[in-house]
Design a protein around this motif. Structure first.
Motif, PDB file in Angstrom:
ATOM      1  N   GLN A  24       1.015  -1.149   0.058  1.00 52.90           N
ATOM      2  CA  GLN A  24       0.051   0.032   0.122  1.00 52.90           C
ATOM      3  C   GLN A  24       0.871   1.361   0.004  1.00 52.90           C
ATOM      4  O   GLN A  24       1.508   1.320   0.916  1.00 52.90           O
ATOM      5  N   GLU A  39       3.906   0.299   2.528  1.00 57.30           N
ATOM      6  CA  GLU A  39       3.757  -0.758   3.402  1.00 57.30           C
ATOM      7  C   GLU A  39       3.299  -2.143   2.829  1.00 57.30           C
ATOM      8  O   GLU A  39       2.241  -2.424   2.151  1.00 57.30           O
ATOM      9  N   ARG A  43      -1.342 -10.973   3.023  1.00 56.77           N
ATOM     10  CA  ARG A  43      -2.597 -11.562   2.553  1.00 56.77           C
ATOM     11  C   ARG A  43      -2.372 -13.145   2.316  1.00 56.77           C
ATOM     12  O   ARG A  43      -1.320 -13.895   2.018  1.00 56.77           O
ATOM     13  N   ASP A 161      -0.292   2.821  14.503  1.00 55.83           N
ATOM     14  CA  ASP A 161      -1.671   3.039  14.925  1.00 55.83           C
ATOM     15  C   ASP A 161      -1.495   4.017  16.107  1.00 55.83           C
ATOM     16  O   ASP A 161      -1.929   3.834  17.353  1.00 55.83           O
ATOM     17  N   ARG A 184      -6.156   5.087  12.135  1.00 55.38           N
ATOM     18  CA  ARG A 184      -7.414   5.660  11.293  1.00 55.38           C
ATOM     19  C   ARG A 184      -8.495   6.021  11.857  1.00 55.38           C
ATOM     20  O   ARG A 184      -9.384   6.644  11.357  1.00 55.38           O
ATOM     21  N   GLU A 220      -9.826   8.147   3.576  1.00 56.38           N
ATOM     22  CA  GLU A 220     -10.709   7.534   2.621  1.00 56.38           C
ATOM     23  C   GLU A 220     -11.568   8.806   1.961  1.00 56.38           C
ATOM     24  O   GLU A 220     -12.470   8.340   1.023  1.00 56.38           O
ATOM     25  N   PHE A 239      -7.389   4.174   1.486  1.00 59.47           N
ATOM     26  CA  PHE A 239      -8.280   3.879   0.367  1.00 59.47           C
ATOM     27  C   PHE A 239      -8.597   4.995  -0.638  1.00 59.47           C
ATOM     28  O   PHE A 239      -8.572   4.674  -1.994  1.00 59.47           O
TER      29      PHE A 239
END
Ligand code: G
Ligand code: MN
Length: 272
Positions: A24, A39, A43, A161, A184, A220, A239
């Motif tokens: 990302q 980053e 997955r 975070d 976030r 976002e 996003f």
């Protein structure tokens, strides 16, 4: 027992290298936006269970030493990808990996990490580690030793975070970080909620005073982006700017053309 099943399947997937990384991007929020890094995110698509979210399998891995193997998998895979990209003369930005606090408790974590980088001849500045404030809760010397070593070796440290853990200002200094990633959860309310705005404003001030780069996670909406820009946040991820990209799509972003010009894809429309 889904948990037990996932734990076993994860051990197997690690051995057989069945996990993949997506990347990302982060972009500067300045008038002339640039790619500021990316980053690496894990997955996992299981043949029967389907796509399993890291928010499900990481906490399971963290209940045992399995998480140390997961972290090692992430950094060794990232290092071999970076080596391959450099061999193809791609314009490789700094790649961040997420580390569990448990890895930092391994006595020679930093030594092995640096060894892996050097074995592939990769400049240390191309790697960044993201750690959460929780990494310091145990107050163990191994954690501090590892962070010191990473820092001395020129590996960038980011606090992930930020604002959700048990931050104390003393810890903030001890982490030797050069980047603050604003959680976030606080970014969500920007342009809407006074409390979130006040908190993020304070974090940006803290970042400036301590000379830490500030990165907003989970951007976002256009409204959040404009607020962050006006408030002087340096970098954004989320996003709106870019989803995590599959390896092939990320490579298209950092590839050069055959004349050696960087083809860096234009920043997302929303940044202009
Ligand atoms: O804790 P950390 O920031 O490392 O978590 C990264 C996770 O956040 C990834 O799984 C990624 O897919 C997810 N993520 C990235 N950008 C956004 C976003 O804009 N919104 C939300 N809700 N999640 C995001
Ligand atoms: Mn992270």
């Amino acid at each position: 027992m889904r948990k037990k099943r996932i734990e076993g399947a994860l051990r197997d997937a690690l051995e057989r290298q069945k996990l993949r990384l997506v990347f990302q991007p982060k972009f500067t929020l300045a008038a002339e936006p640039r790619l500021a890094g990316a980053e690496a995110l894990l997955r996992w698509r299981h043949p029967d269970l389907g796509e399993i979210s890291p928010s499900e399998f990481i906490p399971i891995a963290e209940m045992s030493p399995l998480i140390v193997a997961v972290d090692r998998y992430v950094y060794t895979s990232t290092i071999s990808l970076i080596a391959a990209w450099r061999a193809r003369a791609f314009d490789v930005p700094t790649i961040a990996i997420n580390l569990s606090p448990l890895s930092l408790r391994e006595p020679d974590f930093a030594g092995l990490f640096v060894q892996a980088l050097d074995a592939s001849d990769i400049p240390h500045a191309l790697l960044q580690v993201e750690i959460t404030e929780g990494a310091l809760l145990e107050n163990e010397t191994a954690v501090f030793d590892n962070l010191d070593r990473l820092h001395r070796e020129g590996i960038d440290i980011a606090i992930d975070d930020f604002g959700t853990g048990f931050s104390s200002f003393a810890y903030l200094k001890r982490l030797l970080a050069s980047e603050l990633k604003i959680d976030r959860g606080f970014v969500q309310g920007l342009g809407q909620t006074h409390e979130d705005e006040a908190i993020v404003q304070t974090m940006l001030t803290l970042g400036r005073s301590l000379d830490l780069r500030t990165v907003a996670e989970g951007v976002e909406t256009r409204q959040q982006l404009e607020w962050l820009r006006a408030a002087g946040c340096q970098i954004g991820q989320g996003f709106l700017l870019s989803l995590p990209l599959e390896r092939h799509d990320f490579e298209a972003l950092i590839a050069k053309d055959r004349w050696g010009n960087v083809m860096i894809a234009p920043p997302p429309n929303c940044l202009r």
